[in-house]
Design a protein around this motif. Sequence first.
Motif, PDB file in Angstrom:
ATOM      1  N   SER A  82       0.641  -1.064  -0.259  1.00  0.00           N
ATOM      2  CA  SER A  82      -0.150  -0.114  -0.096  1.00  0.00           C
ATOM      3  C   SER A  82       0.771   1.124  -0.044  1.00  0.00           C
ATOM      4  CB  SER A  82      -0.877  -0.073   1.236  1.00  0.00           C
ATOM      5  OG  SER A  82      -1.604   1.239   1.188  1.00  0.00           O
ATOM      6  N   SER A  83       0.443   2.219  -0.934  1.00  0.00           N
ATOM      7  CA  SER A  83       1.218   3.506  -0.696  1.00  0.00           C
ATOM      8  C   SER A  83       0.275   4.652  -0.210  1.00  0.00           C
ATOM      9  CB  SER A  83       1.656   3.782  -2.169  1.00  0.00           C
ATOM     10  OG  SER A  83       0.463   3.941  -3.132  1.00  0.00           O
ATOM     11  N   GLY A  84      -1.009   4.310   0.321  1.00  0.00           N
ATOM     12  CA  GLY A  84      -1.842   5.273   0.657  1.00  0.00           C
ATOM     13  C   GLY A  84      -2.168   5.137   1.974  1.00  0.00           C
ATOM     14  N   SER A  85      -3.372   5.501   2.397  1.00  0.00           N
ATOM     15  CA  SER A  85      -3.994   5.639   3.615  1.00  0.00           C
ATOM     16  C   SER A  85      -3.913   4.385   4.531  1.00  0.00           C
ATOM     17  CB  SER A  85      -5.482   6.080   3.808  1.00  0.00           C
ATOM     18  OG  SER A  85      -5.372   7.576   3.146  1.00  0.00           O
ATOM     19  N   THR A  86      -3.961   3.411   4.028  1.00  0.00           N
ATOM     20  CA  THR A  86      -3.930   2.088   4.744  1.00  0.00           C
ATOM     21  C   THR A  86      -2.466   1.953   5.555  1.00  0.00           C
ATOM     22  OG1 THR A  86      -5.621   1.114   3.209  1.00  0.00           O
ATOM     23  CG2 THR A  86      -4.054  -0.528   4.667  1.00  0.00           C
ATOM     24  N   ALA A  87      -1.531   2.105   4.606  1.00  0.00           N
ATOM     25  CA  ALA A  87      -0.149   2.017   5.060  1.00  0.00           C
ATOM     26  C   ALA A  87       0.075   3.033   6.139  1.00  0.00           C
ATOM     27  CB  ALA A  87       0.940   2.189   4.006  1.00  0.00           C
ATOM     28  N   VAL A  88      -0.543   4.412   6.054  1.00  0.00           N
ATOM     29  CA  VAL A  88      -0.210   5.254   7.160  1.00  0.00           C
ATOM     30  C   VAL A  88      -0.948   4.736   8.385  1.00  0.00           C
ATOM     31  CG1 VAL A  88      -1.035   7.715   7.735  1.00  0.00           C
ATOM     32  CG2 VAL A  88      -0.217   7.094   5.387  1.00  0.00           C
ATOM     33  N   SER A  89      -2.128   4.443   8.353  1.00  0.00           N
ATOM     34  CA  SER A  89      -2.626   3.651   9.424  1.00  0.00           C
ATOM     35  C   SER A  89      -2.263   2.576  10.156  1.00  0.00           C
ATOM     36  CB  SER A  89      -4.354   3.444   9.410  1.00  0.00           C
ATOM     37  OG  SER A  89      -4.974   4.633   8.722  1.00  0.00           O
ATOM     38  N   GLU A  90      -1.572   1.543   9.258  1.00  0.00           N
ATOM     39  CA  GLU A  90      -1.036   0.413   9.782  1.00  0.00           C
ATOM     40  C   GLU A  90       0.359   0.855  10.514  1.00  0.00           C
ATOM     41  OE1 GLU A  90      -2.560  -2.923   6.539  1.00  0.00           O
ATOM     42  OE2 GLU A  90      -0.780  -1.642   6.022  1.00  0.00           O
ATOM     43  N   ALA A  91       1.045   1.832   9.835  1.00  0.00           N
ATOM     44  CA  ALA A  91       2.381   2.271  10.678  1.00  0.00           C
ATOM     45  C   ALA A  91       1.970   2.770  12.094  1.00  0.00           C
ATOM     46  CB  ALA A  91       2.883   3.254   9.771  1.00  0.00           C
ATOM     47  N   TYR A  92       0.846   3.510  11.887  1.00  0.00           N
ATOM     48  CA  TYR A  92       0.429   4.116  13.308  1.00  0.00           C
ATOM     49  C   TYR A  92       0.062   3.017  14.363  1.00  0.00           C
ATOM     50  CZ  TYR A  92      -3.133   5.934  16.707  1.00  0.00           C
ATOM     51  OH  TYR A  92      -3.678   6.380  17.585  1.00  0.00           O
ATOM     52  N   PHE A  93      -0.380   1.944  13.943  1.00  0.00           N
ATOM     53  CA  PHE A  93      -0.702   0.949  15.063  1.00  0.00           C
ATOM     54  C   PHE A  93       0.407  -0.109  15.200  1.00  0.00           C
ATOM     55  CE2 PHE A  93      -5.145   1.575  13.637  1.00  0.00           C
ATOM     56  CZ  PHE A  93      -5.754   1.710  15.134  1.00  0.00           C
ATOM     57  N   ALA A  94       1.412  -0.554  14.102  1.00  0.00           N
ATOM     58  CA  ALA A  94       2.594  -0.897  14.414  1.00  0.00           C
ATOM     59  C   ALA A  94       3.644  -0.062  15.417  1.00  0.00           C
ATOM     60  CB  ALA A  94       3.373  -1.062  13.121  1.00  0.00           C
ATOM     61  N   ARG A  95       3.337   1.036  15.344  1.00  0.00           N
ATOM     62  CA  ARG A  95       4.441   1.827  16.342  1.00  0.00           C
ATOM     63  C   ARG A  95       3.477   1.534  17.639  1.00  0.00           C
ATOM     64  NH1 ARG A  95       5.217   8.211  15.879  1.00  0.00           N
ATOM     65  NH2 ARG A  95       3.119   8.452  16.322  1.00  0.00           N
ATOM     66  N   MET A  96       2.688   1.804  17.746  1.00  0.00           N
ATOM     67  CA  MET A  96       1.677   1.333  19.034  1.00  0.00           C
ATOM     68  C   MET A  96       2.217   0.361  19.818  1.00  0.00           C
ATOM     69  SD  MET A  96      -2.281   1.307  19.714  1.00  0.00           S
ATOM     70  CE  MET A  96      -2.534   2.851  19.222  1.00  0.00           C
ATOM     71  N   LEU A  97       2.293  -0.879  19.157  1.00  0.00           N
ATOM     72  CA  LEU A  97       2.663  -1.914  19.382  1.00  0.00           C
ATOM     73  C   LEU A  97       4.181  -2.413  19.583  1.00  0.00           C
ATOM     74  CD1 LEU A  97      -0.275  -4.204  17.810  1.00  0.00           C
ATOM     75  CD2 LEU A  97      -0.113  -2.803  20.021  1.00  0.00           C
ATOM     76  N   GLY A  98       4.932  -1.256  18.964  1.00  0.00           N
ATOM     77  CA  GLY A  98       6.265  -1.630  19.050  1.00  0.00           C
ATOM     78  C   GLY A  98       6.754  -2.618  17.943  1.00  0.00           C
ATOM     79  N   LEU A  99       6.056  -2.679  17.071  1.00  0.00           N
ATOM     80  CA  LEU A  99       6.385  -3.689  16.003  1.00  0.00           C
ATOM     81  C   LEU A  99       6.847  -2.866  14.624  1.00  0.00           C
ATOM     82  CD1 LEU A  99       2.897  -5.714  15.925  1.00  0.00           C
ATOM     83  CD2 LEU A  99       5.595  -6.288  17.129  1.00  0.00           C
ATOM     84  N   SER A 100       7.916  -3.420  13.899  1.00  0.00           N
ATOM     85  CA  SER A 100       8.623  -2.822  12.707  1.00  0.00           C
ATOM     86  C   SER A 100       7.363  -2.855  11.755  1.00  0.00           C
ATOM     87  CB  SER A 100       9.661  -3.390  12.144  1.00  0.00           C
ATOM     88  OG  SER A 100       9.449  -4.854  11.667  1.00  0.00           O
ATOM     89  N   GLU A 112       4.790  13.067  -0.093  1.00  0.00           N
ATOM     90  CA  GLU A 112       3.759  13.601   0.960  1.00  0.00           C
ATOM     91  C   GLU A 112       3.208  12.193   1.628  1.00  0.00           C
ATOM     92  OE1 GLU A 112       3.292  16.998  -1.543  1.00  0.00           O
ATOM     93  OE2 GLU A 112       3.258  14.755  -2.081  1.00  0.00           O
ATOM     94  N   LYS A 113       3.003  11.103   0.850  1.00  0.00           N
ATOM     95  CA  LYS A 113       2.553   9.897   1.342  1.00  0.00           C
ATOM     96  C   LYS A 113       3.639   9.050   1.954  1.00  0.00           C
ATOM     97  CE  LYS A 113      -1.933   9.628   0.158  1.00  0.00           C
ATOM     98  NZ  LYS A 113      -2.373   9.055  -0.770  1.00  0.00           N
ATOM     99  N   ILE A 114       4.853   9.072   1.504  1.00  0.00           N
ATOM    100  CA  ILE A 114       5.877   8.501   2.010  1.00  0.00           C
ATOM    101  C   ILE A 114       6.493   9.274   3.324  1.00  0.00           C
ATOM    102  CG2 ILE A 114       8.561   8.356   1.798  1.00  0.00           C
ATOM    103  CD1 ILE A 114       7.940   8.231  -1.394  1.00  0.00           C
TER     104      ILE A 114
END
Length: 360
Positions: A82-100, A112-114
Motif C-alpha cells: 500500500s502506498s496510501g492511507s492504509t499504510a499510514v494507519s498500519e504504521a500508526y498501529f505498528a508503532r503503538m505495539l512496538g512492531l516494525s 507527501e505519502k512517504i
Amino acid sequence: MISHDAGWVRDAVRQLEADANRSADTHLHVFPLPAEWGIDLYLKDESVHPTGSLKHRLARSLILYGLVNGRIGPDTGLVEASSGSTAVSEAYFARMLGLSFTAVVPRKTSEEKIAMIEFYGGRCHFVDQASQMYDEAARLAADCDGHYLDQFSDAERATDWRGNNNIAESVFSQLSAERFPVPTWIVVGAGTGGTSATFGRYVRYRRHPTKIAVVDPENSAFYGGWKTGSPDYTTGLPSRIEGIGRPRVEPSFVPGVIDEMLQIPDAGSLAAIRLLRTRTRHWAGGSTGTNLYGAFQLIARMIKNGERGSVVTLICDGGERYAASYYDDTWVADQGFDLAPHQQRMEHFLTTGHWQDPAK
C-alpha cells in the motif's frame, strides 16, 4: 516461527481496544438539500480518526485479525502492499505495539505519502510497477518471518460485520433519532471491497431494506467485474482517485452484497469535493467526491420515483492531503480534467432535483 506470547497478545488487543475507545465515534453530518424533497443526505466523517481516514478502522481490524489468529507476536515485522492511507494507519498501529512496519510502494508514490508513513515509524520499500507490490510484500514478510497484512485479501474477513462497533452498526445507531432512521441507500467506494462487504452483510443480517451502491472511478476493474460477473476482470490501469479503484478485482471484493454499481467520471469526483467545500466547508479527498457524485444520482432517481427517505455516504479522508493535486487548478488542468460540466450538472441537480446525463 511466531512467538505465541499470550500475555503480549492480550496487551496488544487491549491497546487496540483503547485506541477505539479514545477515538469514540465519527460524526454524521447533514448535507443541505431542499426541504420539499423529503430526502436527507448524511456524510459520515471518517477523516476525524487519529490517522485521518476511513482506513484507520481497516488497519486496526487487520492487525487485530492477525493477533487473534496467532500470526502476530512481539517480534513480528508487519508488511503491507500500500502506498496510501492504509499504510499510514498500519504504521500508526505498528508503532503503538512496538512492531516494525514496511510498506511496499511504487517508486512514483508522492513524497507527501512517504512522509506520512515514515512519520509513524514505517519504512517504504520501492518497486517499479504497482503490479509488483503484492508478490514483493509477500516475499519480504517471508524473508523476515513477518506477517503480510494483505489488505486486498483479508479486508472483508477481518472486519466483524455483525456488530462490534463496526462502521455499519455506528451509522444505524446514529440515525436512530432521525426522521428516516433506516436509509434507502448507502453509497461507498471500493478500494479493497471491505467497506461495501461490511455494509452489505450488516443490512442483510439486521434485515434492513437498505440497498448498497458502490461507486467506482474510471480505470477501475470493480465495475466491470460486477457487471460481467467475472472475478478475474482487469483493466491494468491505475486509478486516479486515491483510495478507491483497482486495476484488478481484488479477493476482498464481495459482489453478491451489492445492489448497484455506478461508474463515476474522475472529473466529476473532483468537481464534487469542491462543491462540498463550498456548500459545507468540509474539505475532503477525491474518493469522497466519487461518493457524493453517485449519491446525487440516486437521490435524483428517488425524487423522480416519488420516494422519500435518507441516503448515507462517507467522507473518507481530509482534503489537506490533496492541496497540491485535486485542489490545485494547475494540477487539474495538467491532467486534462474539465470540471465545469460536472459542476454545472450538480448545481442544476441541487436547484431542480433533476440529474442531467452527459448525453442530454
